[in-house]
Enzyme design. Structure first.
Site, PDB file in Angstrom:
ATOM      1  NE  ARG A  29      13.466  -3.187 -39.447  1.00 42.84           N
ATOM      2  CZ  ARG A  29      13.723  -2.596 -40.624  1.00 42.84           C
ATOM      3  NH1 ARG A  29      13.195  -1.440 -40.918  1.00 42.84           N
ATOM      4  NH2 ARG A  29      14.532  -3.170 -41.495  1.00 42.84           N
ATOM      5  CD  GLU A  43      20.299  -5.738 -41.774  1.00 42.91           C
ATOM      6  OE1 GLU A  43      21.447  -5.569 -42.194  1.00 42.91           O
ATOM      7  OE2 GLU A  43      19.287  -5.409 -42.412  1.00 42.91           O
ATOM      8  CG  ASN A  85      18.297  -2.270 -40.122  1.00 36.84           C
ATOM      9  OD1 ASN A  85      18.957  -2.304 -41.144  1.00 36.84           O
ATOM     10  ND2 ASN A  85      17.482  -3.250 -39.779  1.00 36.84           N
ATOM     11  CE  LYS A 119      24.658  -6.117 -42.914  1.00 40.46           C
ATOM     12  NZ  LYS A 119      24.317  -4.704 -43.003  1.00 40.46           N
ATOM     13  CD  GLU A 162      23.246  -1.510 -42.736  1.00 40.82           C
ATOM     14  OE1 GLU A 162      22.125  -2.058 -42.690  1.00 40.82           O
ATOM     15  OE2 GLU A 162      24.255  -2.016 -42.232  1.00 40.82           O
ATOM     16  N   GLY A 163      20.571  -1.175 -46.744  1.00 37.73           N
ATOM     17  CA  GLY A 163      19.613  -0.820 -47.784  1.00 37.73           C
ATOM     18  C   GLY A 163      19.060  -1.997 -48.558  1.00 37.73           C
ATOM     19  NE  ARG A 204      11.523  -5.893 -43.203  1.00 34.68           N
ATOM     20  CZ  ARG A 204      12.828  -5.655 -43.308  1.00 34.68           C
ATOM     21  NH1 ARG A 204      13.283  -4.862 -44.249  1.00 34.68           N
ATOM     22  NH2 ARG A 204      13.687  -6.214 -42.481  1.00 34.68           N
TER      23      ARG A 204
END
Length: 476
Positions: A126, A145, A147, A307, A370-371, A452
């Site tokens: 994504r 970014e 994912n 990253k 991440e996260g 989002r």
């Protein structure tokens, strides 16, 4: 609200209350659900996943641009994952100071030394963007970014369009309600997993969802599981502990967990250091990587999503290396890049440090994590950089230009939160899937989108992290 919901609707408090009640009921009815925080491993008590009352205006041109470039991003990630020299060079400074990335890289090196057991590659990505506001009032699509690991909300987001259509109709906005697109990433994600399972070639073998200890977001994942069961593909949810206790490889390197052969390992867990609390969990990850099972993602694709790789790709001439004879593809990808800067030791990294310390509000400092909830902003950038500017520890981060979208007014609906208007910022994601067998690309598609939205007070964090909420683009 530019091109969106007029003020007479947004400011009508009695109408807003009525719409919010309907929206929550409809979300529950549509299955836009999460388990509650108090009991994350039980479905006895659930609530609606947080979402916006109204969809957010998004220019049609930039929305279509995000979808159009996604298959190129899929190809790029896949090419990076097959280029061990590039990964080693790109990550050299990072693995010297970042233990987590170094552990992952050691697994990657071991697989390279032994040789990959499986020629089938399954990617679910994504790519996330914000709309940077230009001085002339137009907006440009800029990547935050990509994912490559456990990209979530492909399931729940497919249930939200009907809720926003209904709310707009009840608000007397019939024309706008018709501008919300259908969107079903879960079906596309499942199609790719199903293709990998089919190529693996054993009807008895399962798709194993490797899941977290705390499973609040289970319903998002269930959407993909049920799509697979519709195709008569068996799925099982397992945790690292299950793999540690019952997992083994047979003489052909086939992976068995709880006595069942695993055709596909779909990682929804394993992207943060705290997901590996013991040596046994690292051994389990290595065993899965060594196995004949198709991994989503495999270890090299996991590393391709770091990253540091994102920052290296933005350097002149790097994209051309992966698309030597495709200048239009390079142009399409590069158009989505924002400024990305190295913190490696040397004059270039020193320049980055000075630039960030001089104007911290212009940048975001990103660790290799991440996260959601990991990035560093504003005065905190100065605190962190002052502490590491003379040491190699700074190479664990990259610096990125801060993207500046235009805030939009909306209501964020959350369990037990007051109903109040917020200034909101949105992030647009495009889901991509690909399947490769040896040298042959069997599938490469963009399979949907995710919007989002969060209050502009919050710098960082996603839906699962409790900051952002689900939304839909209202195209104009």
């Amino acid at each position: 609200m530019a091109q969106g919901i007029p003020d007479e609707v947004i400011m009508n408090t009695s109408l807003i209350k009525e719409l919010a009640d309907v929206a929550k009921d409809m979300a529950l009815q549509q299955g836009i659900l999460m388990r509650i925080q108090e009991t994350p491993n039980s479905s006895e008590l659930v609530t609606y996943a947080p979402f916006t009352l109204f969809p957010t205006p998004v220019p049609k041109a930039v929305f279509l641009q995000a979808l159009a470039v996604q298959t190129h991003y899929n190809t790029l990630v896949d090419k990076i994952s097959q280029d061990p020299d590039f990964l080693e060079e790109a990550l050299a400074s990072t693995i010297a100071v970042d233990d987590f990335t170094a552990r992952l890289f050691r697994i990657h090196q071991q697989i390279l030394t032994e040789g990959r057991s499986q020629s089938i590659v399954l990617g679910v990505n994504r790519s996330d963007y914000m709309l940077d506001q230009r001085d002339n009032g137009s907006s440009s699509l800029k990547q935050i970014e990509i994912n490559t690991f456990a990209a979530s909300f492909g399931g729940l987001t497919s249930r939200t369009p009907d809720v926003h259509r209904q709310i707009l109709k009840m608000a007397g906005r019939l024309e706008e309600s018709q501008r919300i697109l259908d969107n079903n990433p879960a079906a596309g994600l499942a199609r790719a997993v199903a293709k990998a399972w089919e190529l693996y070639g054993s009807e008895r073998a399962i798709v194993m969802f490797l899941v977290e200890e705390s499973q609040r977001n289970i319903f998002d994942q269930r959407c993909i599981e049920y799509e697979l069961w519709k195709r008569n593909i068996p799925t099982k949810r397992k945790r690292f502990d299950d793999v540690c206790e019952t997992g083994f490889l047979d003489q052909d390197k086939r992976l068995f967990v709880d006595g069942q052969e695993v055709a596909v390992v779909y990682f929804r867990n394993g992207y943060m250091p705290q997901n590996y609390p013991s040596e046994k969990t690292w051994e389990a990850r290595l065993m899965m990587e060594r196995s004949l099972a198709v991994k989503c993602p495999d270890i090299s694709t996991h590393l391709a999503g770091t990253k540091k790789v994102q920052q290296v790709l933005a350097k002149p001439g790097v994209l051309e290396k992966f698309f030597p004879d495709k200048p239009q593809v390079v142009e399409q990808i590069r158009a989505t890049f924002t400024g990305l800067y190295t913190l490696d030791i040397g004059p270039e990294g020193d320049k980055t440090v000075a630039m960030a310390l001089a104007a911290p509000d212009q940048f975001v400092l990103k660790p290799q994590r991440e996260g959601g909830g990991n990035n560093i902003y504003g005065s905190e950038i100065c605190q962190v950089l002052q502490g590491v500017k003379e040491s190699t520890e700074r190479t664990a981060y990259i610096l990125m230009d801060k993207i500046k979208p235009t805030p939009v007014q909306n209501y964020l609906l959350r369990r037990d939160a007051p109903l109040q208007i917020s200034n909101c910022l949105s992030e647009l994601g495009a889901f991509g899937v690909y399947v490769r067998q040896g040298k042959d690309t069997v599938m490469n598609d963009c399979v949907g989108h995710l919007l989002r939205t969060k209050s502009s007070e919050h710098s960082d964090g996603g839906v699962a992290a409790g900051v952002a909420v689900l939304d839909n683009p209202l195209l104009f």
